[in-house]
Design an enzyme around this catalytic site. Sequence first.
Site, PDB file in Angstrom:
ATOM      1  N   LYS A  80       0.840  -1.201   0.000  1.00 21.52           N
ATOM      2  CA  LYS A  80       0.000   0.000   0.000  1.00 21.52           C
ATOM      3  C   LYS A  80       0.875   1.251   0.000  1.00 21.52           C
ATOM      4  O   LYS A  80       1.911   1.306   0.675  1.00 21.52           O
ATOM      5  CB  LYS A  80      -0.908  -0.043   1.235  1.00 21.52           C
ATOM      6  CG  LYS A  80      -1.953   1.051   1.316  1.00 21.52           C
ATOM      7  CD  LYS A  80      -2.865   0.790   2.512  1.00 21.52           C
ATOM      8  CE  LYS A  80      -3.885   1.881   2.721  1.00 21.52           C
ATOM      9  NZ  LYS A  80      -4.769   1.598   3.879  1.00 21.52           N
ATOM     10  N   SER A 155      -9.270   2.568   3.015  1.00 20.80           N
ATOM     11  CA  SER A 155      -8.243   3.198   2.208  1.00 20.80           C
ATOM     12  C   SER A 155      -7.345   2.200   1.462  1.00 20.80           C
ATOM     13  O   SER A 155      -6.489   2.600   0.685  1.00 20.80           O
ATOM     14  CB  SER A 155      -7.371   4.102   3.088  1.00 20.80           C
ATOM     15  OG  SER A 155      -6.712   3.355   4.111  1.00 20.80           O
ATOM     16  N   SER A 179     -10.198   0.319   7.019  1.00 18.89           N
ATOM     17  CA  SER A 179      -9.515   0.471   5.738  1.00 18.89           C
ATOM     18  C   SER A 179      -9.073  -0.836   5.078  1.00 18.89           C
ATOM     19  O   SER A 179      -8.726  -0.848   3.902  1.00 18.89           O
ATOM     20  CB  SER A 179      -8.292   1.384   5.893  1.00 18.89           C
ATOM     21  OG  SER A 179      -8.714   2.714   6.049  1.00 18.89           O
TER      22      SER A 179
END
Length: 473
Positions: A80, A155, A179
């Site tokens: 990520k 996210s 997330s």
Amino acid sequence: MADQGLVKETACAVVDKLKAGDVSPLELLDVLETRIAAVDGKVNALPTLCFDRARTHAKTLMQKPAAERGLLAGLPVPIKDLTNVAGVLTTQGSPIFKDTVPAKSDILVERLEDNGAVIYAKSNTPEFGAGANTFNEVFGFTRNPWDTSRSAAGSSGGAAAALASGTAWLAHGSDMGGSLRNPASFCGIVGLRPSIGRVAHTVAAAVDRNLGVQGPMARNVEDLALLLDAMSGEHPGDPLSLPSPATSFLSAARSGNKPKRIAYSPDLGITPVDPEVKAVTRRAAERFAELGAIVEEAHPDLREAHECFHVLRAFDFAISKAQLLRTKRDLLKPEVIWNIEEGLKLTVEQLERAEAQRVALAARTLEFFDSYDLLLAPATIVPPFPVENRYVAECDGKKFDNYVEWLGIVYAITLACCPALSLPCGFTASGLPVGLQMLAKPRAEAQLLAGAKVLEDILGVRGTTPIDPRPPR
């Protein structure tokens, strides 16, 4: 030409092929590069690629005997874009860092590479991970492979969309207020928020920050457990980190251990939920009864969750991002500015109250698990929404006060310190994925994974990904 059929294989199966010498890490990188060229333009899951670095690492790894290449044995994994990878563009989704190339990797990345992961890409994220829709000014929107007019959530939206569209076998994500769980739910894959300290990471801003944790994402429970094994373990650089358990998480997932008593809640008593999401998750939860488990509607008392999370999240943004507000305000998106300013306005009395609320909420939740093995609830309160909507403004007739309140069903569990995963459990009438949030008491990932695998077998949803990205219906 590398075999594109490998895209549809499970991570566990591909690792077995790597260990047997049936496929090489370099061949897998060729497969992914071809797949990304074919489909990622439609979803924008992996905006930063680092195949040269990956091939260099793969060649080094291949000089070792197959048995010495780590748990992942050369399997490619994306990271990520909030997390540093040495020598690779790491933007955090922010124009402030759009050209930043860190010299040193995060502890998490070093751990994964030591365990045989080959890093080939960075997955898209909202600016600083703020908000549950993946878009930013650097790379734009990530779209949902099930319907490219829809959000992949956030996210960790890039990671989830990569798994769903076949450009990753496993993926790294992180979770503060859902997330990992929200994108897993929206994209029809599995995401786990582990217990605090389960996955060591490089400390930033405060030694004891623990609302956010790092965790694994995958297409099925066994693959998820494999990645958790590769991520886990204590590290002196993270004082909160836990040692690896004596029994692997993959073994736990495969144990067949069945929960005896299950609680299901359609809303955890704190939030509206879309009626279709309620119906799909309830049907899935009730299928535990086929194993002889008692399934009852119940939930712990989580009444302080909204006030408590709002304060603690704002404080986290203040201590980690206030300097950016002072020096780069014009480059921050409105939601990030709001978060930081909310944190800077806090009083010590508000923090005292919020911390006490969290202690009480966590204690009541732990007591709840004296009566139940697992608690189940929707992972997200709505099906995937249009990608251009920055957030969910209302649900089932209730309008929300701010852009994070719609995430209460996941952030309440963050406050309770429980490991929680989102498991694909069905689809809406229009064919969009729905995730079931499953949680256990703190540090009980083994029990959680075993229960999730048992339900996954019953539901028969495993194997629905990867898919080619689908245009709007």
